[in-house]
Design a protein around this motif. Structure first.
Motif, PDB file in Angstrom:
ATOM      1  N   UNK A 465       0.822  -1.211   0.000  1.00 14.78           N
ATOM      2  CA  UNK A 465       0.000   0.000   0.000  1.00 14.78           C
ATOM      3  C   UNK A 465       0.856   1.262   0.000  1.00 14.78           C
ATOM      4  N   UNK A 466       1.964   1.205   0.760  1.00 18.37           N
ATOM      5  CA  UNK A 466       2.781   2.408   0.937  1.00 18.37           C
ATOM      6  C   UNK A 466       4.028   2.356   0.049  1.00 18.37           C
ATOM      7  N   UNK A 467       4.547   3.531  -0.268  1.00 19.40           N
ATOM      8  CA  UNK A 467       5.700   3.637  -1.171  1.00 19.40           C
ATOM      9  C   UNK A 467       6.927   2.949  -0.582  1.00 19.40           C
ATOM     10  N   UNK A 468       7.116   3.079   0.738  1.00 21.23           N
ATOM     11  CA  UNK A 468       8.294   2.449   1.344  1.00 21.23           C
ATOM     12  C   UNK A 468       8.228   0.928   1.284  1.00 21.23           C
ATOM     13  N   UNK A 469       6.999   0.341   1.300  1.00 19.51           N
ATOM     14  CA  UNK A 469       6.844  -1.108   1.143  1.00 19.51           C
ATOM     15  C   UNK A 469       7.314  -1.541  -0.244  1.00 19.51           C
ATOM     16  N   UNK A 470       6.904  -0.785  -1.246  1.00 20.54           N
ATOM     17  CA  UNK A 470       7.285  -1.113  -2.631  1.00 20.54           C
ATOM     18  C   UNK A 470       8.788  -0.963  -2.806  1.00 20.54           C
ATOM     19  N   UNK A 471       9.366   0.092  -2.196  1.00 17.83           N
ATOM     20  CA  UNK A 471      10.797   0.333  -2.314  1.00 17.83           C
ATOM     21  C   UNK A 471      11.602  -0.828  -1.718  1.00 17.83           C
ATOM     22  N   UNK A 472      11.107  -1.395  -0.632  1.00 20.14           N
ATOM     23  CA  UNK A 472      11.830  -2.477   0.060  1.00 20.14           C
ATOM     24  C   UNK A 472      11.886  -3.778  -0.743  1.00 20.14           C
TER      25      UNK A 472
END
Length: 480
Positions: A465-472
């Motif tokens: 859901x969040x951008x930092x999740x996708x980045x990880x």
């Protein structure tokens, strides 16, 4: 109360039956061009092996069918190269072709006709002698066939029974016409899949509803039920976003069938294991310590176990030799009650099942005819890392479960980024056809992040859901 759930995917048809909200039977049919039980073929005898009293028959498939030679098959005069009309009784298994009979039978809802004998006979479940006499006096049928009166015939007028026999005999004559005018081995008759068998064999007076998710199957069911005076069933067309089996939580129950250990309500449990030659079921009292005597504990545990074992055998579609090791009981009336519970558990089972008396070692032996594949054949495969001694879920089934999770996420909130963890044993197969895998899980319109992890049981699906999740997890993104 009986409920029937029918779910169809692209190449898979699954049917679940619940009795009073408890799952009792599950049937799975994969799209296949293999011969299926009940199909009738024109064959050509390719070889006869007297030593094993067996004929091998070309029926137009890669593997020859086989037929044991016995008087019932009227096969004493069989010759190599001879045309023969046969019916499939068991599907192909491993390197073996389909098993066939040299006589044919055509089933209806109220009757079955066959050319093995002549005359009228009745289902063993029909006990009413007045009904039998009435049918014998009023039934009309050709004298060159035998008619078996089924249990459902007790609930309809004899005119309906006679009309069904007339239709079945027309089919019988059509089969023989095709046999005489067909030059090569080929299929002459087939019911069109398991759905017709379920409609014919599994609908009874206790059936309250059928839930189906495919429009064509819905129309087939509706057409079949119309004009059947003994059937009054609600037919519901499920149009939800999630898979039908997932929505009604049947999927969880199917997955639980992988467990060898099954708990009992009394605190005991049963353990189901497969050997090379048979299935073995062990009954244990476990935490059942609520009774004052060991005899009472053993009896209550065995009684509950007998009911659950019958359900598990039918649900998993186990066949062949099944040996049950009950807890020792010294009272004959206790043993009789346990056998009675087993018999009740198999009431209505379409697979021929024989339950033998207790042995001196407190063992029960069951012989159950094979009818279709067992549940493990559809959801498991041998593990290549342990020389075939262990099993793991088939990738096709894993894909189905992942698809269910993605659809569930979509139903709650539209998510475009999905992270999936899956056991690394599937890595080679998935990467070998990554587009096929993404298509199977309905992820073509999403960003899929796929991570293969050693030791992970099954899989994990997580919406991002969040951008930092996708980045990880960006390094796991699948590029198509």
């Amino acid at each position: 109360m009986r409920e029937i759930f029918i779910e169809r995917r692209d190449r898979l048809l699954r049917i679940a039956i619940k009795e009073n909200k408890v799952l009792t039977e599950c049937f799975i049919e994969e799209e296949s061009f293999e011969p299926l039980p009940g199909e009738i073929y024109k064959g050509v005898i390719k070889n006869i092996v007297p030593a094993i009293k067996c004929a091998f028959i070309d029926i137009g498939h890669d593997k020859n069918a086989y037929m044991y030679i016995n008087p019932k098959d009227k096969s004493k005069s069989l010759k190599k190269g001879q045309d023969i009309l046969i019916e499939v009784t068991k599907e192909e298994l491993g390197d073996k072709g389909a098993k066939v009979n040299g006589f044919i039978s055509i089933p209806g809802r109220y009757t079955v006709i066959n050319n093995l004998n002549t005359g009228v006979s009745f289902s063993q479940k029909i006990k009413d002698e007045n009904f039998k006499s009435y049918i014998k006096d009023n039934i009309v049928f050709p004298k060159d066939i035998a008619v078996v009166i089924r249990t459902n015939a007790q609930f309809v007028d004899v005119d309906i029974i006679n009309e069904e026999i007339k239709k079945l005999y027309a089919t019988y004559e059509d089969i023989y016409t095709k046999f005489n005018y067909t030059l090569k081995p080929k299929k002459l008759y087939g019911e069109g899949g398991i759905i017709y068998k379920i409609l014919r064999d599994s609908i009874n007076g206790d059936t309250a509803s059928i839930v189906v998710d495919n429009p064509s199957d819905y129309n087939i069911i509706k057409e079949y039920i119309e004009g059947k005076p003994d059937i009054n069933i609600d037919i519901n067309h499920y149009e939800g976003h999630r898979n039908l089996f997932d929505y009604y939580e049947i999927e969880k129950e199917i997955l639980a069938l992988r467990n060898h250990r099954v708990p009992l309500g009394c605190g005991g449990h049963i353990v189901i294991d497969k050997t090379e030659a048979m299935y073995v079921v062990d009954v244990n009292s476990g935490k059942n310590v609520s009774h004052k005597t060991m005899d009472k504990t053993a009896y209550i545990t065995n009684l509950q176990a007998a009911k659950e074992i019958a359900r598990q055998i039918r649900l998993r579609n186990l066949s062949g030799i099944i040996v049950i090791d009950f807890i020792d009981m010294k009272y004959p009336n206790h043993r009789a009650k346990v056998i009675e519970a087993l018999n009740e558990g198999f009431y209505g089972d379409k697979n021929k099942t024989v339950i033998y008396p207790f042995t001196d070692l407190n063992l029960i032996q069951i012989a159950r005819m094979r009818r279709g594949k067992n549940i493990y054949d559809y959801i498991e495969e041998n593990c290549t890392e342990c020389s075939g001694r262990g099993t793991l879920l088939k990738l096709s089934y894993i894909s189905l479960l992942i698809r269910n999770e993605i659809l569930k996420v979509d139903a709650e909130n539209r998510i475009n980024n999905i992270y999936i963890e899956i056991n690394n044993r599937y890595e080679e197969a998935i990467k070998g056809n990554i587009i096929g895998f993404i298509t199977e899980i309905e992820g073509l319109d999403k960003n899929i992040y796929l991570n293969f992890v050693e030791g992970t049981e099954y899989f994990k699906v997580e919406p991002l859901i969040f951008i930092n999740q996708i980045e990880n997890v960006k390094r796991y993104k699948v590029e198509i």
